[in-house]
Design a protein around this motif. Structure first.
Motif, mmCIF file in Angstrom:
data_model
loop_
_atom_site.group_PDB
_atom_site.id
_atom_site.type_symbol
_atom_site.label_atom_id
_atom_site.label_comp_id
_atom_site.label_asym_id
_atom_site.label_seq_id
_atom_site.Cartn_x
_atom_site.Cartn_y
_atom_site.Cartn_z
ATOM 1 N N GLU A 274 2.573 13.862 -8.825
ATOM 2 C CA GLU A 274 3.526 14.954 -9.128
ATOM 3 C C GLU A 274 4.000 14.993 -10.343
ATOM 4 O O GLU A 274 4.096 16.331 -10.845
ATOM 5 N N LEU A 275 3.780 14.358 -10.943
ATOM 6 C CA LEU A 275 4.545 14.168 -11.958
ATOM 7 C C LEU A 275 3.576 14.974 -13.107
ATOM 8 O O LEU A 275 3.751 15.629 -14.625
ATOM 9 N N LYS A 276 2.209 14.516 -13.263
ATOM 10 C CA LYS A 276 1.424 14.867 -14.071
ATOM 11 C C LYS A 276 0.900 16.184 -13.920
ATOM 12 O O LYS A 276 1.110 17.075 -14.650
ATOM 13 N N SER A 277 0.907 16.826 -12.953
ATOM 14 C CA SER A 277 0.706 18.539 -12.102
ATOM 15 C C SER A 277 1.976 18.824 -13.111
ATOM 16 O O SER A 277 1.858 19.962 -13.105
ATOM 17 N N PHE B 30 0.551 -1.341 -0.198
ATOM 18 C CA PHE B 30 0.088 -0.433 0.337
ATOM 19 C C PHE B 30 0.732 1.111 0.087
ATOM 20 O O PHE B 30 0.584 2.624 -0.422
ATOM 21 N N GLY B 31 2.276 1.164 0.590
ATOM 22 C CA GLY B 31 2.640 2.142 0.936
ATOM 23 C C GLY B 31 3.521 2.590 -0.547
ATOM 24 O O GLY B 31 3.640 3.630 -0.707
ATOM 25 N N TYR B 32 3.592 1.841 -1.330
ATOM 26 C CA TYR B 32 4.220 1.278 -2.209
ATOM 27 C C TYR B 32 3.423 2.158 -3.356
ATOM 28 O O TYR B 32 3.884 3.082 -3.957
ATOM 29 N N LEU B 33 2.259 1.357 -3.198
ATOM 30 C CA LEU B 33 1.250 2.053 -4.238
ATOM 31 C C LEU B 33 0.915 3.616 -3.921
ATOM 32 O O LEU B 33 0.716 4.175 -5.689
ATOM 33 N N GLY B 34 0.781 3.946 -3.379
ATOM 34 C CA GLY B 34 0.431 5.044 -2.842
ATOM 35 C C GLY B 34 1.577 6.058 -3.262
ATOM 36 O O GLY B 34 1.683 7.186 -3.372
ATOM 37 N N ASP B 35 3.442 5.846 -3.012
ATOM 38 C CA ASP B 35 4.211 6.553 -3.439
ATOM 39 C C ASP B 35 3.760 6.638 -4.794
ATOM 40 O O ASP B 35 4.123 7.609 -5.184
ATOM 41 N N LYS B 36 3.633 5.476 -5.728
ATOM 42 C CA LYS B 36 3.629 5.461 -7.344
ATOM 43 C C LYS B 36 2.629 6.221 -7.918
ATOM 44 O O LYS B 36 2.797 7.476 -8.468
ATOM 45 N N ARG B 37 1.871 5.959 -7.136
ATOM 46 C CA ARG B 37 0.310 6.936 -6.711
ATOM 47 C C ARG B 37 0.494 8.621 -6.665
ATOM 48 O O ARG B 37 -0.055 9.413 -7.867
ATOM 49 N N LYS B 38 1.522 9.119 -5.808
ATOM 50 C CA LYS B 38 1.618 10.926 -5.780
ATOM 51 C C LYS B 38 2.300 10.724 -6.600
ATOM 52 O O LYS B 38 3.007 11.850 -7.327
ATOM 53 N N SER B 39 3.742 9.773 -7.033
ATOM 54 C CA SER B 39 4.805 10.221 -7.711
ATOM 55 C C SER B 39 4.311 10.703 -9.471
ATOM 56 O O SER B 39 4.553 11.654 -10.105
ATOM 57 N N ASN B 40 2.471 9.459 -9.455
ATOM 58 C CA ASN B 40 2.414 10.126 -11.355
ATOM 59 C C ASN B 40 1.567 11.348 -10.840
ATOM 60 O O ASN B 40 0.973 12.021 -11.535
#
Length: 199
Positions: free
Chosen positions: A41-44, A29-39
């Motif tokens: 941030e990248l889209k932003s 869940f941490g990995y998925l959350g970090d990946k989602r957050k990273s995505n």
């Protein structure tokens, strides 16, 4: 006693399995959350970059479109004004416009990146070709103007016809460039609005 030992072993194993499963799920869940957050941030960051490029492109293209229209107006006026004073004035005005155009390009380099983020029609290759054509048409006008200055009075009427055609060709080219710039501004606007609305 053997049953109690088995029960303790099963209980310990269940606890260990539960702890491992909890850690694995927490990590997942941490990995998925970090990946989602990273995505996100990248889209932003991409959206912010697109907005920055689009704003720069809009400003510079709008200014260039105004310059193109002024150039067309000057050349068409120049075509009808043949006194030395009026030609000198128009020439000075065009020099000012060209200086401003160079300053625009130097200070607003970001707009040159527009083709990385948007599907504009005036790509770098087409801009170079268009600039080359502008120079060739301008040189033709200068050649005919120089010939007019040195021509005998009875041969000037033919040169005036050539001069009119050279001015007409150059203004027609500028009108085409203006139309492409207008189209590209609409492309950038529509694409940016679509991306901001999440379509």
């Amino acid at each position: 006693m053997a049953d109690q030992l088995t029960l303790v072993e099963v209980s310990a194993f269940s606890g260990l399995t539960g702890a491992l499963l909890t850690q694995a799920l927490t990590g997942l869940f941490g990995y998925l959350g970090d990946k989602r957050k990273s995505n996100l941030e990248l889209k932003s960051a991409l959206r912010n970059k697109q907005i920055d490029i689009a704003e720069s492109f809009y400003f510079v293209t709008g200014e260039k479109m105004a310059i193109v229209k002024k150039n067309i107006g000057y050349w068409q006026n120049w075509n009808h004004s043949r006194s030395e004073a009026s030609l000198e004035f128009l020439n000075k005005e065009m020099v000012k416009l060209n200086i401003y155009l160079e300053k625009l390009d130097l200070e607003n380099w970001k707009c040159n990146l527009v083709s990385l983020y948007f599907d504009v029609s005036l790509t770098d290759d087409l801009l170079i070709a268009s600039n080359d054509r502008s120079k060739a048409l301008y040189l033709k006008v200068l050649d005919v103007t120089d010939a007019l200055k040195h021509a005998l009075p009875d041969s000037k009427s033919d040169l005036y016809a050539l001069y009119d055609k050279a001015i007409s060709d150059m203004c027609g080219h500028y009108e085409n460039v203006y139309a492409q710039m207008t189209s590209d501004m609409q492309i950038v606007k529509a694409s940016l609005l679509s991306r901001l609305q999440g379509k």
